[in-house]
Write a protein that holds these residues in place. Structure first.
Motif, PDB file in Angstrom:
ATOM      1  N   PHE A  21       0.693  -1.083  -0.017  1.00 23.72           N
ATOM      2  CA  PHE A  21       0.008  -0.115  -0.018  1.00 23.72           C
ATOM      3  C   PHE A  21       0.786   1.406   0.157  1.00 23.72           C
ATOM      4  O   PHE A  21       0.746   2.105  -0.869  1.00 23.72           O
ATOM      5  CB  PHE A  21      -0.942   0.085   1.305  1.00 23.72           C
ATOM      6  CG  PHE A  21      -1.906   1.343   1.156  1.00 23.72           C
ATOM      7  CD1 PHE A  21      -2.827   1.749   0.513  1.00 23.72           C
ATOM      8  CD2 PHE A  21      -1.443   1.994   2.315  1.00 23.72           C
ATOM      9  CE1 PHE A  21      -3.196   2.958   0.503  1.00 23.72           C
ATOM     10  CE2 PHE A  21      -2.384   3.211   2.577  1.00 23.72           C
ATOM     11  CZ  PHE A  21      -2.728   3.741   1.731  1.00 23.72           C
ATOM     12  N   PHE A  22       1.781   1.523   0.894  1.00 25.75           N
ATOM     13  CA  PHE A  22       2.503   2.533   1.011  1.00 25.75           C
ATOM     14  C   PHE A  22       3.585   2.722  -0.196  1.00 25.75           C
ATOM     15  O   PHE A  22       3.828   3.915  -0.731  1.00 25.75           O
ATOM     16  CB  PHE A  22       3.519   2.597   2.381  1.00 25.75           C
ATOM     17  CG  PHE A  22       2.733   2.889   3.704  1.00 25.75           C
ATOM     18  CD1 PHE A  22       1.754   3.986   3.525  1.00 25.75           C
ATOM     19  CD2 PHE A  22       2.577   1.792   4.638  1.00 25.75           C
ATOM     20  CE1 PHE A  22       1.123   4.270   4.668  1.00 25.75           C
ATOM     21  CE2 PHE A  22       1.917   2.441   5.974  1.00 25.75           C
ATOM     22  CZ  PHE A  22       1.115   3.261   5.785  1.00 25.75           C
ATOM     23  N   ASP A  23       3.857   1.684  -0.847  1.00 26.91           N
ATOM     24  CA  ASP A  23       4.579   1.607  -2.371  1.00 26.91           C
ATOM     25  C   ASP A  23       3.838   2.337  -3.213  1.00 26.91           C
ATOM     26  O   ASP A  23       4.215   3.097  -3.911  1.00 26.91           O
ATOM     27  CB  ASP A  23       5.294   0.428  -2.547  1.00 26.91           C
ATOM     28  CG  ASP A  23       6.421  -0.219  -1.903  1.00 26.91           C
ATOM     29  OD1 ASP A  23       6.890   0.625  -1.053  1.00 26.91           O
ATOM     30  OD2 ASP A  23       6.741  -1.412  -2.173  1.00 26.91           O
ATOM     31  N   ARG A  24       2.346   2.004  -3.208  1.00 24.91           N
ATOM     32  CA  ARG A  24       1.498   2.502  -4.362  1.00 24.91           C
ATOM     33  C   ARG A  24       1.358   4.032  -3.905  1.00 24.91           C
ATOM     34  O   ARG A  24       1.366   4.684  -4.955  1.00 24.91           O
ATOM     35  CB  ARG A  24       0.292   1.857  -4.148  1.00 24.91           C
ATOM     36  CG  ARG A  24      -1.080   2.403  -4.987  1.00 24.91           C
ATOM     37  CD  ARG A  24      -0.514   2.712  -6.463  1.00 24.91           C
ATOM     38  NE  ARG A  24      -0.101   1.352  -7.157  1.00 24.91           N
ATOM     39  CZ  ARG A  24       0.510   1.472  -8.261  1.00 24.91           C
ATOM     40  NH1 ARG A  24       1.023   2.586  -8.760  1.00 24.91           N
ATOM     41  NH2 ARG A  24       1.086   0.131  -8.708  1.00 24.91           N
ATOM     42  N   VAL A  25       1.265   4.386  -2.481  1.00 26.74           N
ATOM     43  CA  VAL A  25       1.113   5.836  -2.389  1.00 26.74           C
ATOM     44  C   VAL A  25       2.416   6.436  -3.097  1.00 26.74           C
ATOM     45  O   VAL A  25       2.175   7.699  -3.352  1.00 26.74           O
ATOM     46  CB  VAL A  25       0.929   5.932  -0.797  1.00 26.74           C
ATOM     47  CG1 VAL A  25       1.096   7.597  -0.374  1.00 26.74           C
ATOM     48  CG2 VAL A  25      -0.281   5.324  -0.332  1.00 26.74           C
ATOM     49  N   ALA A  26       3.378   6.156  -2.744  1.00 26.42           N
ATOM     50  CA  ALA A  26       4.758   6.499  -2.972  1.00 26.42           C
ATOM     51  C   ALA A  26       4.855   6.722  -4.721  1.00 26.42           C
ATOM     52  O   ALA A  26       5.209   7.864  -5.164  1.00 26.42           O
ATOM     53  CB  ALA A  26       6.005   5.906  -2.718  1.00 26.42           C
ATOM     54  N   ALA A  27       4.345   5.647  -5.296  1.00 27.65           N
ATOM     55  CA  ALA A  27       4.353   5.671  -6.612  1.00 27.65           C
ATOM     56  C   ALA A  27       3.118   6.677  -7.679  1.00 27.65           C
ATOM     57  O   ALA A  27       3.685   6.997  -8.524  1.00 27.65           O
ATOM     58  CB  ALA A  27       4.242   4.238  -7.376  1.00 27.65           C
ATOM     59  N   SER A  28       2.138   6.805  -6.848  1.00 29.56           N
ATOM     60  CA  SER A  28       1.230   7.506  -7.485  1.00 29.56           C
ATOM     61  C   SER A  28       0.509   8.310  -6.577  1.00 29.56           C
ATOM     62  O   SER A  28      -0.919   8.361  -6.491  1.00 29.56           O
ATOM     63  CB  SER A  28      -0.008   6.508  -7.884  1.00 29.56           C
ATOM     64  OG  SER A  28       0.513   5.178  -8.554  1.00 29.56           O
ATOM     65  N   GLN A 249      -6.059  -3.599  -6.904  1.00 27.77           N
ATOM     66  CA  GLN A 249      -5.840  -2.278  -7.188  1.00 27.77           C
ATOM     67  C   GLN A 249      -4.444  -1.646  -6.574  1.00 27.77           C
ATOM     68  O   GLN A 249      -3.928  -0.773  -7.318  1.00 27.77           O
ATOM     69  CB  GLN A 249      -6.969  -1.435  -6.021  1.00 27.77           C
ATOM     70  CG  GLN A 249      -6.984  -0.046  -6.464  1.00 27.77           C
ATOM     71  CD  GLN A 249      -7.955   0.672  -5.527  1.00 27.77           C
ATOM     72  OE1 GLN A 249      -8.782  -0.023  -4.725  1.00 27.77           O
ATOM     73  NE2 GLN A 249      -8.153   1.869  -5.608  1.00 27.77           N
ATOM     74  N   MET A 250      -4.129  -2.167  -5.423  1.00 30.18           N
ATOM     75  CA  MET A 250      -2.721  -1.624  -4.890  1.00 30.18           C
ATOM     76  C   MET A 250      -1.492  -2.116  -5.830  1.00 30.18           C
ATOM     77  O   MET A 250      -0.485  -1.195  -6.117  1.00 30.18           O
ATOM     78  CB  MET A 250      -2.372  -2.036  -3.671  1.00 30.18           C
ATOM     79  CG  MET A 250      -3.415  -1.365  -2.448  1.00 30.18           C
ATOM     80  SD  MET A 250      -3.176  -1.708  -0.812  1.00 30.18           S
ATOM     81  CE  MET A 250      -3.248  -3.482  -0.932  1.00 30.18           C
ATOM     82  N   ALA A 251      -1.618  -3.281  -6.608  1.00 28.78           N
ATOM     83  CA  ALA A 251      -0.425  -3.592  -7.278  1.00 28.78           C
ATOM     84  C   ALA A 251      -0.515  -2.846  -8.602  1.00 28.78           C
ATOM     85  O   ALA A 251       0.446  -2.480  -9.093  1.00 28.78           O
ATOM     86  CB  ALA A 251      -0.719  -5.103  -7.521  1.00 28.78           C
ATOM     87  N   VAL A 252      -1.901  -2.638  -9.070  1.00 30.12           N
ATOM     88  CA  VAL A 252      -1.677  -2.059 -10.596  1.00 30.12           C
ATOM     89  C   VAL A 252      -1.783  -0.401 -10.540  1.00 30.12           C
ATOM     90  O   VAL A 252      -1.454   0.330 -11.409  1.00 30.12           O
ATOM     91  CB  VAL A 252      -2.829  -2.601 -11.304  1.00 30.12           C
ATOM     92  CG1 VAL A 252      -3.184  -1.892 -12.731  1.00 30.12           C
ATOM     93  CG2 VAL A 252      -2.810  -4.115 -11.359  1.00 30.12           C
ATOM     94  N   GLY A 253      -2.663  -0.001  -9.495  1.00 28.86           N
ATOM     95  CA  GLY A 253      -2.903   1.565  -9.275  1.00 28.86           C
ATOM     96  C   GLY A 253      -3.957   2.335 -10.063  1.00 28.86           C
ATOM     97  O   GLY A 253      -4.135   3.369 -10.023  1.00 28.86           O
ATOM     98  N   PHE A 254      -5.149   1.521 -10.208  1.00 27.89           N
ATOM     99  CA  PHE A 254      -6.254   2.003 -11.078  1.00 27.89           C
ATOM    100  C   PHE A 254      -7.007   2.682  -9.598  1.00 27.89           C
ATOM    101  O   PHE A 254      -6.730   2.276  -8.315  1.00 27.89           O
ATOM    102  CB  PHE A 254      -7.048   1.053 -11.658  1.00 27.89           C
ATOM    103  CG  PHE A 254      -7.234  -0.194 -10.964  1.00 27.89           C
ATOM    104  CD1 PHE A 254      -8.416  -0.424 -10.098  1.00 27.89           C
ATOM    105  CD2 PHE A 254      -6.579  -1.359 -11.172  1.00 27.89           C
ATOM    106  CE1 PHE A 254      -8.622  -1.577  -9.382  1.00 27.89           C
ATOM    107  CE2 PHE A 254      -6.768  -2.619 -10.432  1.00 27.89           C
ATOM    108  CZ  PHE A 254      -7.968  -2.720  -9.563  1.00 27.89           C
ATOM    109  N   ALA A 255      -8.044   3.376 -10.017  1.00 25.85           N
ATOM    110  CA  ALA A 255      -9.035   4.041  -8.947  1.00 25.85           C
ATOM    111  C   ALA A 255     -10.097   3.270  -8.796  1.00 25.85           C
ATOM    112  O   ALA A 255     -10.634   2.278  -9.730  1.00 25.85           O
ATOM    113  CB  ALA A 255      -9.314   5.427  -9.273  1.00 25.85           C
TER     114      ALA A 255
END
Length: 606
Positions: A21-28, A249-255
């Motif tokens: 989750f925090f990786d996704r926040v940092a990436a997007s 969702q966290m792996a891919v990054g869609f809304a």
């Protein structure tokens, strides 16, 4: 056995869900993460905004004393706050215990006590009451956090109160949550999901952080979703299917646009205009039934055009499937019908859907082909809570209707003794909570999960599910019957059907209990001079009894002689989650229905 070659993602997976989750926040950070209803409008938050709130809530849980693998309950319907609470629990190194909002007070208390939950997130006053009425039976629960219920400033606090506690701790120790999340081992318990078992007490399925991370990363590796997709999520987050969509969702990054109110699904699709959605087959059956009956009611030229469009659409899809070229005349007809009929059906679902994903029960092949003909792909998948929901799924560019697709990359499926489907991989559970004997029955020494489902694999690795082994029965004439296949066929034939349940174990013929969809029947009543009549009056009318009889005759014309339904009874009520006859994921609790209607079934053999 079925495996997919590219499994390189296994070497680079995040260590746990909190890091994912925090990786996704940092990436997007600035991209939209979630959308949710506030009154009549939809509100949107970015990954960074969601991340900041999750961090505050996780710190609040740490301040309340939550330690590694300690359980935190969530008793709520699907909503944005459910997702925040779940992520906060895992970021605090705790483990989420899921409770459906429809679970009765007795089972809610059992689940929270058996899991030794320390804190419980409760959606509203109704959920809080289940806890306050039984406080003495919940010795481990030190705090209740309510999303929108009344607080008492002591045992019951609000989500804002919890976030405020967290911010106090973060002011003193800014890195506390990040350090905690970094320390979580992949094999640590992340979730306890109690299966809404059809018999006895619910069983707690123990799922690790690595199981959820694997599910999301394995789906990402298949390349069927991108950060530009928009998901509409209504599925119960207390169910593993909802949870797997979160990991993806966290792996891919869609809304994701989130609203768990089932009655609002169709309205919401028109507003949100998603590119994909996960759902149970009942949603597709209901939509199919509504569209077909509306066209039949219009009659005349419109109905003729509608039926011709589907005849052409199904023929085009058949030729494509067989790798044959489509004649120019058929192509031109299809283009006309696409504009006149199919585009209007797609618009009902928002007009942007690339595909739906169907899971939790078997989808009837005819209904899958009907949607496909209209330009709406339904990708059927398969799995169970015991393997974190996803084991196999079809692809948009390789969708074999009637199968549930191939095994997830990095996992295995094989057919065992008695044609039982066996699953092995990082997504398989640790076992059942406090139930070593049950665990030993489900997991063998080589790590294979025995699913209890009967199935077959073709030469390309596509899995077909026949039904639950324990649901298959043998007539007194020695013939085996698979009720789910017959039941799904009836729903494709009868657009008014809600449920169709076949019985006949050790009997000399099959019988069925039938329920009709209340919404569809209300429309039927208006069109047939029974406006204002109750559901019971409508289904007991001679006209409806004859109509259902005609549909049963049509079903029988497609069955083997020994499978045909000799007698049937239309129930005066539909099955509901509240009555205990359906699970929250809309599966029929067959033994409950059979027990409740024992006298009726016996009368069909009198």
């Amino acid at each position: 056995m079925s495996t997919t070659t590219d499994t390189s993602f296994l070497d680079t997976m995040p260590a746990n869900v909190a890091v994912q989750f925090f990786d996704r926040v940092a990436a997007s950070p600035a991209r939209e993460a979630f959308r949710f209803p506030r009154g009549e409008a939809w509100e949107s938050v970015t990954w960074q905004q969601a991340g900041d709130l999750v961090e505050a809530l996780a710190a609040g849980l740490i301040k309340l004393g939550i330690e590694s693998e300690q359980r935190v309950g969530i008793a709520s319907g699907t909503r944005y706050e459910w997702v925040l609470a779940d992520l906060a629990v895992m970021a605090a190194a705790g483990a989420t215990t899921t409770v459906y909002p429809t679970t009765n007070a007795e089972d809610t208390v059992y689940i929270l006590a058996d899991s030794e939950s320390r804190v419980v997130f409760a959606e509203d006053d109704d959920q809080v009451k289940k806890l306050t009425d039984h406080k003495g039976e919940l010795p481990h629960v030190s705090k209740v956090v309510t999303f929108e219920g009344k607080t008492d400033g002591d045992w019951i606090i609000s989500l804002d109160d919890l976030a405020a506690l967290g911010r106090e701790l973060l002011a003193e120790q800014p890195d506390i949550v990040r350090e905690t999340s970094q320390s979580i081992r992949p094999e640590q318990l992340a979730t306890l999901i109690y299966t809404s078992g059809t018999t006895g007490r619910p069983k707690g399925v123990r799922l690790r952080h690595s199981s959820w991370v694997f599910e999301g990363e394995s789906i990402k590796s298949q390349g069927i979703l991108s950060p530009d997709d928009l998901e509409f999520r209504w599925l119960p987050m207390a169910h593993s299917f909802g949870k797997v969509l979160m990991s993806t969702q966290m792996a891919v990054g869609f809304a994701a646009a989130i609203d768990g109110r089932v009655e609002k699904i169709v309205d919401n699709l028109g507003v949100v205009k998603p590119t994909f959605m996960g759902a149970a087959p009942r949603i597709f059956e209901k939509a199919h039934g509504k569209i077909v009956t509306m066209q039949a009611a219009e009659g005349g030229a419109k109905e003729k055009i509608f039926n011709s469009a589907f005849a052409v659409g199904l023929e085009v899809e058949r030729l494509k499937r067989e790798g044959k070229s489509i004649p120019i005349g058929l192509k031109l007809k299809h283009a006309v019908f696409d504009k006149l009929v199919f585009s209007k059906i797609r618009d009902r679902f928002g007009g942007r859907v690339r595909f739906f994903i169907s899971g939790a029960a078997a989808l009837n092949r005819d209904i899958g082909e009907w949607f496909n003909a209209a330009g709406i792909k339904i990708l059927e998948g398969y799995g169970m809570t015991e393997n974190s929901a996803g084991a196999a799924v079809n692809h948009p560019d390789d969708n074999r209707i009637g199968t549930v697709g191939k095994a997830f990359p990095g996992a295995e499926i094989k057919i065992g003794e008695g044609d039982e489907v066996l699953i092995r991989g990082p997504h398989v559970m640790d076992g059942y909570h406090n139930l070593p004997e049950e665990t030993a029955k489900a997991l063998d020494a080589d790590g294979w999960l025995h699913t209890g489902d009967k199935g077959s694999l073709d030469e390309d690795g596509f899995l077909t599910i026949t039904g639950r082994i324990k649901e298959l029965f043998k007539t007194s004439g020695g013939k085996y019957i698979a009720p789910p296949a017959i039941e799904a066929k009836f729903k494709a034939v009868c657009p008014y059907a809600s449920q169709f349940m076949v019985f006949g174990n050790e009997r000399n013929y099959c019988v069925a209990l039938v329920t009709l969809d209340p919404d569809a029947m209300a429309t039927w009543a208006e069109e047939n001079g029974m406006s204002g009549a109750s559901y019971t009056e409508v289904v007991n009318s001679d006209q409806v009894q004859k109509m259902v009889g005609d549909y049963v005759d049509e079903l029988n014309s497609h069955l083997n002689r020994w499978e045909t339904i000799k007698k049937w009874k239309l129930l005066d009520h539909d099955l509901t989650v509240e009555s205990g006859e359906l699970t929250p994921s809309m599966k029929v609790k067959r033994n409950v229905v059979e027990e409740n209607n024992k006298a009726i079934i016996e009368s069909l053999y009198a």
